[in-house]
Design an enzyme around this catalytic site. Structure first.
Site, PDB file in Angstrom:
ATOM      1  N   ASP A 244     -23.479 -59.663 -48.221  1.00 14.51           N
ATOM      2  CA  ASP A 244     -24.461 -58.790 -47.800  1.00 14.51           C
ATOM      3  C   ASP A 244     -23.876 -58.104 -46.721  1.00 14.51           C
ATOM      4  OD1 ASP A 244     -25.417 -60.221 -45.344  1.00 14.51           O
ATOM      5  OD2 ASP A 244     -26.016 -61.449 -46.970  1.00 14.51           O
ATOM      6  N   VAL A 245     -24.391 -57.072 -46.143  1.00  8.95           N
ATOM      7  CA  VAL A 245     -24.120 -56.187 -45.099  1.00  8.95           C
ATOM      8  C   VAL A 245     -23.812 -56.904 -43.924  1.00  8.95           C
ATOM      9  CG1 VAL A 245     -26.208 -55.330 -44.281  1.00  8.95           C
ATOM     10  CG2 VAL A 245     -24.267 -53.775 -44.199  1.00  8.95           C
TER      11      VAL A 245
END
Length: 379
Positions: A244-245
């Site tokens: 995820d970011v």
């Protein structure tokens, strides 16, 4: 006096003869400081409850802001990545004939990690040796030792020694004849149970993803993505899985579709190692609870191992290993036990470790690492 002189002379002779007794165990060429030689202090085994130690997370730039080293191994404490060092695997599984004798495959590589002997989950099925007539019909191929030398396994002479020692398989058959010819485009070759990748068009890289980078090749919102880092290499690559970011760390990039599919398939249960920073202090029993399993909204989830790496006022650093690839699984597990994740870094996928690779950089996997990665999924 005569007896004393003799006794003293005997001791003196022993001292003089000491250096001439030959190298001690582990001090031969395989234990020298040359590139590719295994570390004398390396411990076998992949990540586990006792895998971190003071040789663990000596990476670059991952100490938590304001965190001070504490306790034993303080030099490696804080938020430094790198994962457990030393060879992984060992054990049984796959042909290891002659693996302990002579140089290891890809021993001259000057980058990547020495992962030790390979452990194949699904060894190739053996088949009967070809008849002399069949071998005579194979004269249009390339000599096996030349194929190994061209692939970077070892020099041609060392490759011949490996073949004669029964350390080389071709299509599941152990080959000991030096005159054997193969077709590099179709043959499947293993050395000491390790697959030799002969297809030069297949590429394998490790990307140390920084925080804020999206795990896609293109982002319609204009955020930083993987292609911003690989475009200059001119490679058409895709990422294996995703982070995820806000998660940092190891992301594999390749154009080998079969390998990527196997690495992400749940049946192969490829372990992934994470360093997790959460608010502290942490009550006893949290690790045991996460090992036993926690009920989440999409079913039960657990970790394979849990280890407290470091603890400072208000912060705790934990190493967890799990093979689940479910979305945001690490963050959701720690949320469920009341310790929301403040920082998350993936430091290892299967046998591949991030080591001291800097953030935002990409490095190619060595032939040794590729062999271990292919063996981890039965290729």
């Amino acid at each position: 006096m005569t007896q004393g002189s003799r006794s003293g002379a005997g001791r003196g002779d022993n001292r003089r003869q000491g250096p001439a007794q030959g190298p001690r165990r582990g001090q031969g060429p395989a234990a020298s400081g040359r590139s590719g030689a295994p570390r004398r202090d390396a411990r076998p085994g992949g990540p586990s409850d006792g895998a971190a130690g003071d040789s663990g997370y000596k990476g670059s730039g991952y100490r938590a802001p304001g965190a001070k080293p504490t306790g034993a191994g303080a030099k490696g404490a804080g938020f430094k990545h790198g994962g457990p060092k030393g060879p992984q695997g060992g054990g049984k599984g796959g042909p290891q004939r002659g693996a302990a004798k002579g140089p290891r495959p890809f021993g001259n590589e000057r980058f990547g990690n020495n992962l030790g002997p390979v452990q194949r989950k699904r060894p190739a099925a053996s088949r009967p040796a070809p008849s002399p007539r069949e071998d005579a019909e194979d004269q249009d191929g390339v000599r096996l030792q030349k194929v190994l030398a061209n692939a970077g396994v070892a020099s041609r002479r060392v490759s011949e020694d490996m073949i004669a020692a029964g350390r080389v398989e071709v299509d599941g058959e152990i080959v000991t004849e030096l005159g054997r010819r193969v077709d590099p485009a179709t043959a499947t070759i293993h050395v000491d149970g390790m697959r030799v990748q002969l297809n030069e068009t297949l590429k394998y890289f490790v990307f140390n993803k920084p925080r804020g980078v999206v795990s896609t090749m293109e982002d319609p919102e204009g955020r930083r993505c993987i292609s911003d880092y690989v475009r200059k290499k001119g490679e058409r690559l895709f990422h294996v899985g995703r982070l995820d970011v806000n998660t940092e760390g190891l992301l594999l990039l390749t154009n080998d579709g079969e390998l990527a599919n196997r690495l992400t398939h749940p049946s192969y249960e490829i372990p992934k190692t994470y360093l997790v920073q959460v608010p502290g202090p942490m009550a006893q029993g949290i690790g045991a609870k996460m090992k036993e399993g926690i009920q989440l909204e999409d079913g039960w989830a657990s970790v394979d191992s849990f280890k407290l790496v470091d603890s400072t006022p208000g912060k705790v650093l934990v190493e967890v290993v799990l093979h689940s690839g479910r979305n945001r699984i690490v963050r959701r597990l720690f949320d469920a036990v009341g310790h929301p994740v403040k920082r998350l870094v993936r430091v290892q996928v299967g046998p591949i470790r991030l080591g001291d690779q800097k953030q935002g950089t990409i490095r190619p996997l060595s032939g040794h690492e590729i062999g271990h990665l292919l063996a981890a999924v039965g290729m």
